[in-house]
Enzyme design. Structure first.
Site, PDB file in Angstrom:
ATOM      1  N   GLN A 128       0.854  -1.181   0.000  1.00  0.00           N
ATOM      2  CA  GLN A 128       0.000   0.000   0.000  1.00  0.00           C
ATOM      3  C   GLN A 128       0.899   1.242   0.000  1.00  0.00           C
ATOM      4  OE1 GLN A 128      -3.436  -0.180   2.800  1.00  0.00           O
ATOM      5  NE2 GLN A 128      -2.505   1.628   3.684  1.00  0.00           N
ATOM      6  N   GLY A 129       0.885   2.011  -1.079  1.00  0.00           N
ATOM      7  CA  GLY A 129       1.770   3.164  -1.196  1.00  0.00           C
ATOM      8  C   GLY A 129       1.038   4.463  -0.897  1.00  0.00           C
ATOM      9  N   SER A 131       2.115   6.910   2.317  1.00  0.00           N
ATOM     10  CA  SER A 131       3.022   7.919   2.878  1.00  0.00           C
ATOM     11  C   SER A 131       4.136   8.283   1.911  1.00  0.00           C
ATOM     12  CB  SER A 131       3.661   7.403   4.172  1.00  0.00           C
ATOM     13  OG  SER A 131       2.689   7.197   5.153  1.00  0.00           O
ATOM     14  N   SER A 165       4.954  -1.271   3.501  1.00  0.00           N
ATOM     15  CA  SER A 165       5.219  -2.597   4.067  1.00  0.00           C
ATOM     16  C   SER A 165       5.269  -3.645   2.967  1.00  0.00           C
ATOM     17  CB  SER A 165       4.120  -2.981   5.062  1.00  0.00           C
ATOM     18  OG  SER A 165       4.108  -2.075   6.125  1.00  0.00           O
ATOM     19  N   GLU A 246      -9.448  -1.243   9.045  1.00  0.00           N
ATOM     20  CA  GLU A 246      -8.256  -1.300   9.892  1.00  0.00           C
ATOM     21  C   GLU A 246      -8.663  -1.390  11.360  1.00  0.00           C
ATOM     22  OE1 GLU A 246      -5.046   1.516  11.891  1.00  0.00           O
ATOM     23  OE2 GLU A 246      -5.898   2.300  10.042  1.00  0.00           O
ATOM     24  N   GLU A 360      -0.836  12.004  18.380  1.00  0.00           N
ATOM     25  CA  GLU A 360      -1.227  13.421  18.397  1.00  0.00           C
ATOM     26  C   GLU A 360      -2.371  13.675  17.408  1.00  0.00           C
ATOM     27  OE1 GLU A 360       1.969  12.341  18.504  1.00  0.00           O
ATOM     28  OE2 GLU A 360       2.115  12.871  20.620  1.00  0.00           O
TER      29      GLU A 360
END
Lengths: 376, 255
Positions: A128-129, A131, A165, A246, A360
């Site tokens: 999964q691309g 970031s 990953s 998820e 955060e």
């Protein structure tokens, strides 16, 4: 093997019992030393192939992609049993939980029908691309670009992804790229073949010693038109639609894994500190209760939204407390043991408040969306 | 009880509590006998949210023990044993002097505690939400440096932390049925209420430290209710003792 879905109130219990019996009869445990990441990925494929052939891997997925139907909670139970028996590394086991729903919801049906069984059946790994080096928490700022190719037959994609990953093992990648204006609306999603010319994969060395993540460089990569997922501009919605998946079945798998680690801690003869062990259990119990309620809501037809940030915060906190406790109560093990188990787990747990949306960002969402505190 | 009936009951309970009338007018003993798993969470959470109190904890414990709803069972509190007076004015908890707690004489019955722990967990959850509501209102209303306190991330995250702790406790309370689940649920609720007290006190700044602001009443109540029938610390330790004894972690809830 029965061929009807395990539906109805008694379905999950029956599924669990029959699955346990089957796993007792068919030992899929890894053979000795796991051989590093290659060994883990090999073991994952082996377990998937066996469970797909026997049908267990098909429950909870629709017939259109080779499934046998039934509620998604069946997949949560399967993942829990896999985690409880240490049959596969839980992080990479759960990746199908976000990849497959994406294909079902956004890919042309024929494409999903052709390719998804290869993933679920252990023939292929996918990645999964999302970031990028310049776009972590601020994912919507991503700058990998996809432009229509000159011949009008597809797209040309250029850019760089990171934290992908299993990219070095993957046959396909669900990729986000910018096709339009800056911001959310200019992002589209593609299913890219990883053997396309112009793709270079460089595994990242990480502090826990498992090169599970990679950088992916895309240099004028051709992507055929039918590999667009959804319509141009649907990329952000696709990314947001992943969250319910998820944060239901994947989280349940992770929780099951953490329970098995707490059991391991007790079995490893840890210092019998009831305050610390009780606190670790209390955190796990709390997220297990929360996650069960979240999945009950999903099963009842509810839509999951920002309230799943609560699940994410509780899970990350429980994971870090568990491994902190392990380090405290098995003195020297994380630092000195020749066996990597506790060291790897401890170090990987440091990332629990970073991946999948940082602690955060989750608290920002709780403050803005759940407490209605207005803008910062 | 369907959702509409539940809302009606919650409204009636709230009115009764706020007016200071007794629960007997609402038919409390019958409700407790018929639907304890519905009315106990409703009533006790409302006690926390409204800052009121009733001696209903006695009834919950007696009902669960199969005893008549009269008298006052012994309530473990740290190393002491207290009773919750049904009426009277002997108060042995100077921290929260509104609560009619008195040291036990010694002839009071000892009863199983699980149902009481669940009830107190819901009360602590309500108390935590009362504090969170006060802090939320304050940070939205008060301005410093020319902007609302609510716009400062440090305070937003404290309140988010509070909310997460309360939500986790609610999940544990909702799932609690057996002794161990009740023990863990009260531990989670006590911890969440103490988290709320710490963060909300800070968010409320100086005004929250005054006796004229109502925060201190909820803080006092959270401390006393946490300690009653086992504090978060005591119960967490008890859970740990159980873990060491069993050698395996019980999975108390399943899908």
């Amino acid at each position: 093997m029965r061929n009807s879905p395990f539906t109805g109130p008694a379905g999950l219990g029956a599924f669990r019992r029959e699955l346990r019996d089957w796993l007792d009869e068919h030992d899929l445990s890894p053979a000795g030393d796991d051989g590093g990441l290659d060994g883990q990925v090999g073991q994952l494929a082996r377990v998937r192939r066996a469970l797909w052939a026997a049908g267990w891997m098909r429950y909870g997925w629709p017939a259109e992609v080779g499934g046998l139907g039934g509620p998604s909670a069946l997949r949560a139970v399967l993942g829990e049993e896999v985690a409880a028996r240490d049959l596969a590394e839980p992080g990479i086991w759960s990746m199908v939980e976000v990849l497959v729903p994406t294909l079902i919801d956004y890919a042309p049906p024929a494409l999903a029908a052709e390719l998804v069984p290869r993933l679920l059946g252990g023939e292929e790994q996918w990645c999964q691309g999302f970031s990028e080096p310049g776009s972590g928490s601020d994912l919507a700022s991503l700058s990998t670009r996809a432009v229509p190719s000159a011949d009008g037959e597809g797209w040309r994609v250029s850019g760089q992804k990171v934290w992908t990953s299993l990219a070095q093992y993957a046959a396909r990648c669900v990729l986000l790229a910018r096709t339009g204006s800056p911001g959310h609306a200019g992002i589209s999603a593609f299913l890219v073949d990883m053997d396309s010319p112009g793709i270079t994969v460089r595994p990242l060395r990480t502090m826990h010693g498992v090169d599970e993540f990679a950088e992916v460089f895309l240099d004028d990569v051709h992507v055929p038109a039918p590999r667009l997922l959804g319509a141009p501009g649907d990329g952000w919605r696709l990314a947001m639609d992943l969250l319910p998946h998820e944060r239901s079945t994947c989280f349940w798998h992770r929780i099951a894994h953490l329970y098995s680690r707490l059991d391991r801690l007790l079995a490893d003869g840890c210092e019998a500190d009831p305050d610390a062990l009780g606190a670790a259990w209390l955190d796990l119990h709390t997220i297990r209760c929360r996650s069960a309620a979240t999945q009950a809501r999903l099963a009842g037809g509810g839509r999951l939204g920002p309230e799943t940030s609560v699940d994410k915060i509780l899970l990350a906190g429980a994971e870090q407390r568990l491994f902190d406790t392990a380090r405290d109560l098995l003195p020297g093990t994380v630092e000195l043991s020749p066996h990597a188990g506790w060291r790897t787990g401890y170090l990987y747990s440091r990332a629990a408040t970073i991946y999948g949306g940082t602690a955060e960002i989750q608290r920002n969402i709780v403050a803005r969306r759940l407490l209605d505190l207005g803008k910062e | 009880m369907d959702p509409a009936e539940r809302t009606l009951l919650a409204d009636a309970l709230r009115k009764t509590l706020v007016s200071g009338a007794g629960l007997a007018d609402l038919g409390w003993p019958d409700m407790l006998a018929e639907e304890p798993e519905t009315v106990v969470p409703l009533l006790f959470r409302l006690l926390g949210e409204t800052g009121r109190h009733t001696p209903a904890l006695n009834d919950v414990l007696l009902h669960a023990a199969g005893l008549p709803l009269t008298g006052t069972p012994a309530l473990p509190f740290g190393g002491a044993r207290l009773v919750w007076l049904r009426d009277g004015s002997s108060y042995d908890s100077p921290l929260d002097p509104e609560l009619p707690l008195r040291h036990a004489r010694g002839d009071e019955p000892s009863v199983p505690l699980a149902a009481g722990r669940r009830a107190l967990g819901w009360w602590l959850l309500g108390t935590g939400h009362a504090m969170l509501a006060l802090a939320r209102r304050h940070v939205l209303d008060r301005e410093q440096f020319g902007r609302p306190l609510a716009s400062f991330q440090a305070l937003r995250h404290r309140l988010a932390e509070t909310y997460v702790a309360l939500e986790g406790a609610e999940a544990a309370l909702t799932a609690a049925t057996d002794d161990t689940g009740s023990l863990l649920a009260k531990a989670a609720a006590g911890r969440a209420a103490l988290t709320a007290a710490r963060h909300c006190q800070q968010a409320l700044g100086g005004i929250g430290f005054t006796a004229e602001h109502e925060l201190h009443r909820h803080v006092r109540r959270a401390l006393v209710l946490d300690a009653l029938l086992g504090s978060a610390r005591e119960l967490t330790r008890e859970a740990g003792v159980l873990l060491v004894r069993e050698g395996r972690t019980p999975r108390l809830v399943d899908l």
